[in-house]
Design a protein around this motif. Structure first.
Motif, PDB file in Angstrom:
ATOM      1  N   HIS A   1       0.823  -1.207   0.000  1.00  0.00           N
ATOM      2  CA  HIS A   1       0.000   0.000   0.000  1.00  0.00           C
ATOM      3  C   HIS A   1       0.862   1.264   0.000  1.00  0.00           C
ATOM      4  CE1 HIS A   1      -3.376  -2.611   0.655  1.00  0.00           C
ATOM      5  NE2 HIS A   1      -2.797  -3.114   1.725  1.00  0.00           N
ATOM      6  N   LEU A   2       2.162   1.085  -0.059  1.00  0.00           N
ATOM      7  CA  LEU A   2       3.082   2.216  -0.111  1.00  0.00           C
ATOM      8  C   LEU A   2       3.718   2.226  -1.499  1.00  0.00           C
ATOM      9  CD1 LEU A   2       4.592   1.777   3.480  1.00  0.00           C
ATOM     10  CD2 LEU A   2       2.908   3.467   2.738  1.00  0.00           C
ATOM     11  N   ASN A   3       5.023   2.046  -1.566  1.00  0.00           N
ATOM     12  CA  ASN A   3       5.725   2.080  -2.850  1.00  0.00           C
ATOM     13  C   ASN A   3       6.470   0.768  -3.102  1.00  0.00           C
ATOM     14  OD1 ASN A   3       6.381   3.306  -5.257  1.00  0.00           O
ATOM     15  ND2 ASN A   3       8.104   4.470  -4.425  1.00  0.00           N
ATOM     16  N   GLY A   4       5.926  -0.334  -2.575  1.00  0.00           N
ATOM     17  CA  GLY A   4       6.540  -1.641  -2.783  1.00  0.00           C
ATOM     18  C   GLY A   4       7.968  -1.681  -2.260  1.00  0.00           C
ATOM     19  N   LEU A   5       8.826  -2.389  -2.961  1.00  0.00           N
ATOM     20  CA  LEU A   5      10.227  -2.511  -2.557  1.00  0.00           C
ATOM     21  C   LEU A   5      10.971  -1.183  -2.654  1.00  0.00           C
ATOM     22  CD1 LEU A   5      11.087  -5.959  -4.177  1.00  0.00           C
ATOM     23  CD2 LEU A   5      10.864  -5.453  -1.733  1.00  0.00           C
ATOM     24  N   ALA A   6      10.401  -0.207  -3.359  1.00  0.00           N
ATOM     25  CA  ALA A   6      11.006   1.122  -3.476  1.00  0.00           C
ATOM     26  C   ALA A   6      10.589   2.048  -2.334  1.00  0.00           C
ATOM     27  CB  ALA A   6      10.644   1.751  -4.820  1.00  0.00           C
ATOM     28  N   THR A   7       9.815   1.539  -1.373  1.00  0.00           N
ATOM     29  CA  THR A   7       9.407   2.333  -0.216  1.00  0.00           C
ATOM     30  C   THR A   7      10.638   2.814   0.539  1.00  0.00           C
ATOM     31  OG1 THR A   7       7.356   1.079   0.014  1.00  0.00           O
ATOM     32  CG2 THR A   7       8.109   2.281   1.964  1.00  0.00           C
ATOM     33  N   GLU A   8      10.687   4.100   0.845  1.00  0.00           N
ATOM     34  CA  GLU A   8      11.828   4.655   1.564  1.00  0.00           C
ATOM     35  C   GLU A   8      11.766   4.276   3.035  1.00  0.00           C
ATOM     36  OE1 GLU A   8      12.843   8.740   0.913  1.00  0.00           O
ATOM     37  OE2 GLU A   8      12.258   8.630  -1.185  1.00  0.00           O
ATOM     38  N   VAL A   9      12.951   4.055   3.602  1.00  0.00           N
ATOM     39  CA  VAL A   9      13.094   3.699   5.012  1.00  0.00           C
ATOM     40  C   VAL A   9      14.035   4.719   5.641  1.00  0.00           C
ATOM     41  CG1 VAL A   9      13.708   1.861   6.609  1.00  0.00           C
ATOM     42  CG2 VAL A   9      12.852   1.282   4.350  1.00  0.00           C
ATOM     43  N   ARG A  10      13.644   5.208   6.809  1.00  0.00           N
ATOM     44  CA  ARG A  10      14.423   6.266   7.457  1.00  0.00           C
ATOM     45  C   ARG A  10      14.850   5.867   8.874  1.00  0.00           C
ATOM     46  NH1 ARG A  10      10.338   8.552   4.535  1.00  0.00           N
ATOM     47  NH2 ARG A  10      10.946  10.094   3.006  1.00  0.00           N
ATOM     48  N   ASP A  11      15.739   6.639   9.421  1.00  0.00           N
ATOM     49  CA  ASP A  11      16.196   6.435  10.788  1.00  0.00           C
ATOM     50  C   ASP A  11      14.991   6.377  11.732  1.00  0.00           C
ATOM     51  OD1 ASP A  11      18.208   6.197  12.777  1.00  0.00           O
ATOM     52  OD2 ASP A  11      17.964   8.308  13.274  1.00  0.00           O
ATOM     53  N   GLY A  12      14.977   5.368  12.596  1.00  0.00           N
ATOM     54  CA  GLY A  12      13.887   5.210  13.550  1.00  0.00           C
ATOM     55  C   GLY A  12      12.759   4.320  13.067  1.00  0.00           C
ATOM     56  N   ASP A  13      12.771   3.957  11.783  1.00  0.00           N
ATOM     57  CA  ASP A  13      11.712   3.088  11.245  1.00  0.00           C
ATOM     58  C   ASP A  13      11.868   1.658  11.745  1.00  0.00           C
ATOM     59  OD1 ASP A  13      10.584   5.174   9.858  1.00  0.00           O
ATOM     60  OD2 ASP A  13      11.245   4.503   7.877  1.00  0.00           O
ATOM     61  N   VAL A  14      10.743   0.930  11.706  1.00  0.00           N
ATOM     62  CA  VAL A  14      10.725  -0.486  12.084  1.00  0.00           C
ATOM     63  C   VAL A  14      10.170  -1.278  10.910  1.00  0.00           C
ATOM     64  CG1 VAL A  14       9.780  -2.210  13.662  1.00  0.00           C
ATOM     65  CG2 VAL A  14      10.380   0.068  14.519  1.00  0.00           C
ATOM     66  N   LEU A  15      10.925  -2.262  10.461  1.00  0.00           N
ATOM     67  CA  LEU A  15      10.480  -3.180   9.406  1.00  0.00           C
ATOM     68  C   LEU A  15      10.103  -4.500  10.045  1.00  0.00           C
ATOM     69  CD1 LEU A  15      11.596  -1.392   7.079  1.00  0.00           C
ATOM     70  CD2 LEU A  15      12.442  -3.496   6.090  1.00  0.00           C
ATOM     71  N   ALA A  16       8.991  -5.063   9.628  1.00  0.00           N
ATOM     72  CA  ALA A  16       8.574  -6.389  10.065  1.00  0.00           C
ATOM     73  C   ALA A  16       8.536  -7.277   8.832  1.00  0.00           C
ATOM     74  CB  ALA A  16       7.195  -6.338  10.727  1.00  0.00           C
ATOM     75  N   LEU A  17       9.245  -8.399   8.882  1.00  0.00           N
ATOM     76  CA  LEU A  17       9.363  -9.313   7.737  1.00  0.00           C
ATOM     77  C   LEU A  17       8.642 -10.622   8.015  1.00  0.00           C
ATOM     78  CD1 LEU A  17      13.179  -8.825   7.003  1.00  0.00           C
ATOM     79  CD2 LEU A  17      11.252  -7.503   6.103  1.00  0.00           C
ATOM     80  N   PHE A  18       7.618 -10.907   7.213  1.00  0.00           N
ATOM     81  CA  PHE A  18       6.839 -12.125   7.330  1.00  0.00           C
ATOM     82  C   PHE A  18       6.965 -12.920   6.037  1.00  0.00           C
ATOM     83  CE2 PHE A  18       4.799  -9.005  10.026  1.00  0.00           C
ATOM     84  CZ  PHE A  18       4.410  -9.708  11.149  1.00  0.00           C
ATOM     85  N   PRO A  19       7.627 -14.068   6.052  1.00  0.00           N
ATOM     86  CA  PRO A  19       7.710 -14.876   4.837  1.00  0.00           C
ATOM     87  C   PRO A  19       6.367 -15.511   4.525  1.00  0.00           C
ATOM     88  CG  PRO A  19       8.619 -16.090   6.669  1.00  0.00           C
ATOM     89  CD  PRO A  19       8.277 -14.719   7.187  1.00  0.00           C
ATOM     90  N   PRO A  20       6.169 -15.987   3.294  1.00  0.00           N
ATOM     91  CA  PRO A  20       4.927 -16.674   2.970  1.00  0.00           C
ATOM     92  C   PRO A  20       4.751 -17.859   3.904  1.00  0.00           C
ATOM     93  CG  PRO A  20       6.257 -16.358   0.992  1.00  0.00           C
ATOM     94  CD  PRO A  20       7.090 -15.954   2.164  1.00  0.00           C
ATOM     95  N   GLY A  21       3.523 -18.125   4.254  1.00  0.00           N
ATOM     96  CA  GLY A  21       3.245 -19.256   5.142  1.00  0.00           C
ATOM     97  C   GLY A  21       2.090 -20.073   4.617  1.00  0.00           C
ATOM     98  N   ALA A  22       1.969 -21.242   5.130  1.00  0.00           N
ATOM     99  CA  ALA A  22       0.846 -22.119   4.759  1.00  0.00           C
ATOM    100  C   ALA A  22       0.211 -22.602   6.051  1.00  0.00           C
ATOM    101  CB  ALA A  22       1.352 -23.297   3.942  1.00  0.00           C
ATOM    102  N   GLY A  23      -1.012 -22.916   5.945  1.00  0.00           N
ATOM    103  CA  GLY A  23      -1.711 -23.410   7.133  1.00  0.00           C
ATOM    104  C   GLY A  23      -2.927 -24.200   6.724  1.00  0.00           C
ATOM    105  N   GLY A  24      -3.586 -24.650   7.706  1.00  0.00           N
ATOM    106  CA  GLY A  24      -4.778 -25.415   7.367  1.00  0.00           C
ATOM    107  C   GLY A  24      -5.571 -25.735   8.589  1.00  0.00           C
TER     108      GLY A  24
END
Length: 93
Positions: A70-93
């Motif tokens: 909902h931002l600029n994809g992989l081109a989204t800017e990241v600045r000092d103080g930002d927090v990135l959360a990384l969630f890999p694809p998952g499967a469930g059932g």
């Protein structure tokens, strides 16, 4: 500093919850992922990106709780103080 949080399979593979890296001028999510990979190994990008460098289906990356889709994809800017959360694809059932 930029805080990178790992979730799900990434947390298990890396055996860590987070990493902090110094902010760089003009940083993007894509560039930051490359720096994370250099710091912890290829498990990160291999679980998040496909062979062409695009996000794998089901990957979720949040910058300050906002999905980069909902931002600029992989081109989204990241600045000092930002927090990135990384969630890999998952499967469930």
């Amino acid at each position: 500093m930029i805080r990178i949080q790992f979730f799900s399979l990434l947390r298990l593979l890396l055996q860590r919850e987070s990493l902090e890296l110094p902010a760089q001028e003009g940083e993007t999510v894509s560039r930051l992922l490359a720096r994370v990979e250099a710091a912890v190994g290829p498990a990160v990008s291999g679980k998040l990106l496909d062979g062409a460098g695009a996000l794998q289906t089901g990957t979720i990356i949040l910058v300050n709780r906002r999905n980069i889709h909902h931002l600029n994809g992989l081109a989204t800017e990241v600045r000092d103080g930002d927090v990135l959360a990384l969630f890999p694809p998952g499967a469930g059932g």
